[in-house]
Design a protein around this motif. Structure first.
Motif, PDB file in Angstrom:
ATOM      1  N   TRP A  30       0.834  -1.213   0.000  1.00  0.00           N
ATOM      2  CA  TRP A  30       0.000   0.000   0.000  1.00  0.00           C
ATOM      3  C   TRP A  30       0.864   1.256   0.000  1.00  0.00           C
ATOM      4  O   TRP A  30       0.517   2.267  -0.592  1.00  0.00           O
ATOM      5  CB  TRP A  30      -0.987  -0.011   1.169  1.00  0.00           C
ATOM      6  CG  TRP A  30      -0.363   0.062   2.549  1.00  0.00           C
ATOM      7  CD1 TRP A  30       0.029  -0.989   3.310  1.00  0.00           C
ATOM      8  CD2 TRP A  30      -0.066   1.239   3.305  1.00  0.00           C
ATOM      9  NE1 TRP A  30       0.545  -0.559   4.493  1.00  0.00           N
ATOM     10  CE2 TRP A  30       0.491   0.806   4.539  1.00  0.00           C
ATOM     11  CE3 TRP A  30      -0.245   2.601   3.093  1.00  0.00           C
ATOM     12  CZ2 TRP A  30       0.903   1.698   5.533  1.00  0.00           C
ATOM     13  CZ3 TRP A  30       0.155   3.492   4.082  1.00  0.00           C
ATOM     14  CH2 TRP A  30       0.728   3.034   5.286  1.00  0.00           C
ATOM     15  N   ARG A  62       3.775   1.484  -1.419  1.00  0.00           N
ATOM     16  CA  ARG A  62       4.291   1.600  -2.780  1.00  0.00           C
ATOM     17  C   ARG A  62       3.257   2.265  -3.685  1.00  0.00           C
ATOM     18  O   ARG A  62       3.576   3.104  -4.514  1.00  0.00           O
ATOM     19  CB  ARG A  62       4.631   0.203  -3.306  1.00  0.00           C
ATOM     20  CG  ARG A  62       6.009   0.138  -3.931  1.00  0.00           C
ATOM     21  CD  ARG A  62       6.315  -1.278  -4.359  1.00  0.00           C
ATOM     22  NE  ARG A  62       6.189  -2.231  -3.254  1.00  0.00           N
ATOM     23  CZ  ARG A  62       6.042  -3.549  -3.414  1.00  0.00           C
ATOM     24  NH1 ARG A  62       5.990  -4.063  -4.629  1.00  0.00           N
ATOM     25  NH2 ARG A  62       5.951  -4.339  -2.365  1.00  0.00           N
ATOM     26  N   THR A  63       1.974   1.877  -3.493  1.00  0.00           N
ATOM     27  CA  THR A  63       0.908   2.457  -4.309  1.00  0.00           C
ATOM     28  C   THR A  63       0.794   3.964  -4.063  1.00  0.00           C
ATOM     29  O   THR A  63       0.696   4.756  -4.995  1.00  0.00           O
ATOM     30  CB  THR A  63      -0.448   1.782  -3.965  1.00  0.00           C
ATOM     31  OG1 THR A  63      -0.235   0.376  -3.940  1.00  0.00           O
ATOM     32  CG2 THR A  63      -1.502   2.152  -4.968  1.00  0.00           C
ATOM     33  N   ARG A 115       3.602   6.099  -5.533  1.00  0.00           N
ATOM     34  CA  ARG A 115       3.557   6.334  -6.974  1.00  0.00           C
ATOM     35  C   ARG A 115       2.885   7.673  -7.289  1.00  0.00           C
ATOM     36  O   ARG A 115       3.189   8.330  -8.271  1.00  0.00           O
ATOM     37  CB  ARG A 115       2.799   5.178  -7.643  1.00  0.00           C
ATOM     38  CG  ARG A 115       3.287   4.898  -9.052  1.00  0.00           C
ATOM     39  CD  ARG A 115       2.614   3.671  -9.626  1.00  0.00           C
ATOM     40  NE  ARG A 115       2.831   2.461  -8.825  1.00  0.00           N
ATOM     41  CZ  ARG A 115       1.965   1.437  -8.761  1.00  0.00           C
ATOM     42  NH1 ARG A 115       0.831   1.503  -9.417  1.00  0.00           N
ATOM     43  NH2 ARG A 115       2.235   0.380  -8.040  1.00  0.00           N
TER      44      ARG A 115
END
Lengths: 259, 333
Positions: free
Chosen positions: A200, A202-203, A206
């Motif tokens: 989560w 990493r998401t 982004r």
């Protein structure tokens, strides 16, 4: 020179004069990044031993772009405080009563922020080099990092000034900065490789502009920069900065309505 | 709400072109506080016009609208024929503004502040340098012009403020409480400067003030603003004349005796508008000289000791009291 450009320059010159006459704030702004470099650099230097962390460079090399971007973020975030001070002293009203363009008032602050962050970033890079960091990307890589830091300061500085004009309370500004800033930094790859973070995070990273700036700067300083990555992240940052500046100019209307 | 507005005097107002015309100005702040409920007045070119009124009466709101800082909900305001709401950029070239909060940039010198203000109005080069020098001379700041304004005293900063409001040679100068918080000597000095500016002829001045003496000395005409409407306007002499009769001021030694004294005065025939302001009880009477013995006798009869009884022509303070319902001095306290 067009009117807006020359007016922006008068405003920038006025603010830079203040910065040069009272360089203390500039120096205080350098204390925090120096501490991050010294402490984080020493605290986590073994983190590079982890499988999948970074590209094999020492942690100090990995950390430096993150610290520069974070410095830009902090500097931009507090720029609303300068606007609040001008507001309290009647300086802003004095300008608003003159035919100066509202865009020039914002641009003056943003240019001053951009110029001072450049000076500070160069000093931080120098400190990192002195501590043993090595940047294969060289001067071109450093310029990319500077550009990323400038775009960061423009975007965040604009938002902070808008907040100051609309909310007009320094306590609220402080609260928001303290609430938002640090978590956002940790939701990026400033200190930790994202491939080792939870999914989560990493998401979120982004879509986190801090991560865009850090990735672009770090890649540019590497031996083999990924120019496609650098180009797209810088572009996104530039679009974001432009949008935020537009919001800042518009927020003068809200200020005027509330008087 | 009824427009309790007295017409501007027939002479003077109509003959010269209005430098400033305000019609039906109304403004309610977000949150519902009504600041202005229909304000009308006109100021002729070269005139000094004072807005008086208690805190919250709408003086500053009026100033802010006229200087394009704020926008009205209704009504119009024109400066030399230029609508301040529709053409704010054009209006800004015609006005100078000296706000309550100084507006001097503390990180710059006096000269830098003044020069920047000129640049924002499109001045440059020798014209600007010459004008800056001349203004610094006028307000007596030449010697300290290149010092940081952080070192300036309140009075000095105010003089710089006034110079900054004048650098582009505006047609109308707005002075919002120009001498509030200054020493009496400095106040007198600022008054001299304002009188000098007004005497030069071309400049129209609109000032707000808490000091009725200030309005009396400086202004050709005054308007009294209360709760967002103008309740009276005219020359100071006309306003005082409207009150009919004389003012009688009774001073008592003990503030506790003020209320009994007020009741004594209120009980007398021909005595109107009795108010208390600290140890002073003020009233208006038809024939003050004849009333003094009656007042003294009545006070003695009720056992109230007066330290002095004075008779005067009504002051602007009495006018203010009559219309705004409280003394300007009381308001400041």
């Amino acid at each position: 020179m067009s009117t807006i450009a020359s007016q922006s320059w008068f405003m920038t010159a006025r603010l830079l004069r203040g910065t040069v006459r009272e360089p203390l704030f500039l120096i205080i702004g350098l204390v925090q990044p120096a501490i991050w470099l010294l402490i984080f650099g020493q605290l986590f230097y073994r983190v590079t031993d982890l499988q999948g962390f970074g590209d094999g460079r020492p942690y100090l090399d990995y950390l430096t772009p993150g610290v520069v971007v974070m410095m830009a973020l902090t500097r931009g975030a507090w720029s609303g405080g300068n606007v609040l001070e001008e507001l309290d002293h009647g300086v802003l009203d004095r300008f608003l009563v003159s035919p100066v363009s509202r865009a020039a008032l914002i641009a003056g602050h943003l240019c001053q922020q951009a110029i001072t962050i450049m000076a500070q970033a160069v000093l931080v890079l120098g400190l990192a080099l002195a501590m043993g960091a090595r940047f294969a990307g060289g001067p071109v890589g450093a310029l990319v990092l500077l550009l990323a830091a400038i775009l960061m300061v423009l975007a965040v500085g604009s938002l902070s000034m808008s907040f100051a004009l609309v909310i007009r309370r320094s306590q609220s500004l402080t609260a928001v900065i303290q609430f938002v800033l640090l978590p956002l930094v940790f939701l990026s790859s400033a200190f930790m490789d994202q491939s080792l973070a939870a999914g989560w995070i990493r998401t979120i990273a982004r879509f986190n502009p801090i991560d865009w700036a850090v990735l672009a700067g770090r890649s540019a300083l590497a031996e083999h920069p990924d120019w496609q990555l650098i180009g797209t992240r810088l572009l996104w940052l530039a679009v974001l900065a432009a949008l935020c500046a537009l919001v800042a100019v518009r927020s003068f209307r809200s200020y005027q309505r509330s008087l | 709400m009824a427009h309790a507005v007295t017409a501007p005097p027939g002479t003077g107002g109509g003959e010269r072109a209005a430098a400033l015309a305000v019609r039906g100005l109304a403004k309610t702040y977000p949150g519902g506080r009504r600041a202005l409920a229909g304000v009308d007045f006109e100021v002729a070119a070269g005139e000094v016009f004072a807005l008086l009124g208690p805190n919250g009466a709408g003086k500053s709101t009026t100033m802010r609208i006229l200087t394009t800082l704020s926008r009205p909900d209704a009504g119009t305001a024109t400066i030399g024929g230029v609508d301040v709401v529709r053409e704010p950029q054009k209006a800004r070239r015609l006005i100078g503004y000296v706000a309550q909060r100084s507006g001097v940039d503390a990180s710059g010198t006096g000269r830098e502040n003044l020069t920047l203000q000129g640049r924002l109005h499109g001045l440059s080069g020798r014209t600007l340098a010459a004008r800056v020098d001349a203004l610094l001379e006028t307000v007596g700041l030449t010697e300290i012009a290149d010092r940081g304004t952080r070192e300036y005293s309140g009075g000095t900063r105010r003089k710089l403020d006034i110079a900054m409001g004048l650098v582009h040679e505006p047609r109308v100068l707005f002075l919002d409480e120009p001498t509030t918080g200054l020493d009496p000597e400095v106040r007198a000095e600022i008054w001299e400067h304002i009188t000098g500016l007004a005497g030069a002829g071309a400049l129209t001045i609109l000032l707000t003030t808490h000091y009725l003496e200030e309005a009396d000395r400086l202004a050709g005409r005054v308007a009294i603003l209360d709760r967002g409407t103008i309740v009276a306007q005219g020359t100071p002499a006309e306003l005082k004349g409207d009150l009919r009769g004389d003012a009688i001021h009774v001073e008592v030694l003990d503030p506790a005796a003020a209320e009994p004294a007020r009741r004594v005065l209120a009980g007398l025939a021909r005595v109107r508008e009795v108010t208390v302001d600290g140890v002073t009880v003020r009233a208006l009477v038809e024939d003050a000289a004849g009333a003094v013995p009656l007042v003294l006798a009545a006070l003695t009869e009720r056992g109230v000791t007066a330290s002095s009884v004075a008779v005067a022509r009504p002051s602007l303070d009495d006018v203010y009291l009559h219309y705004a319902g409280r003394s300007a001095k009381e308001e400041r306290a």
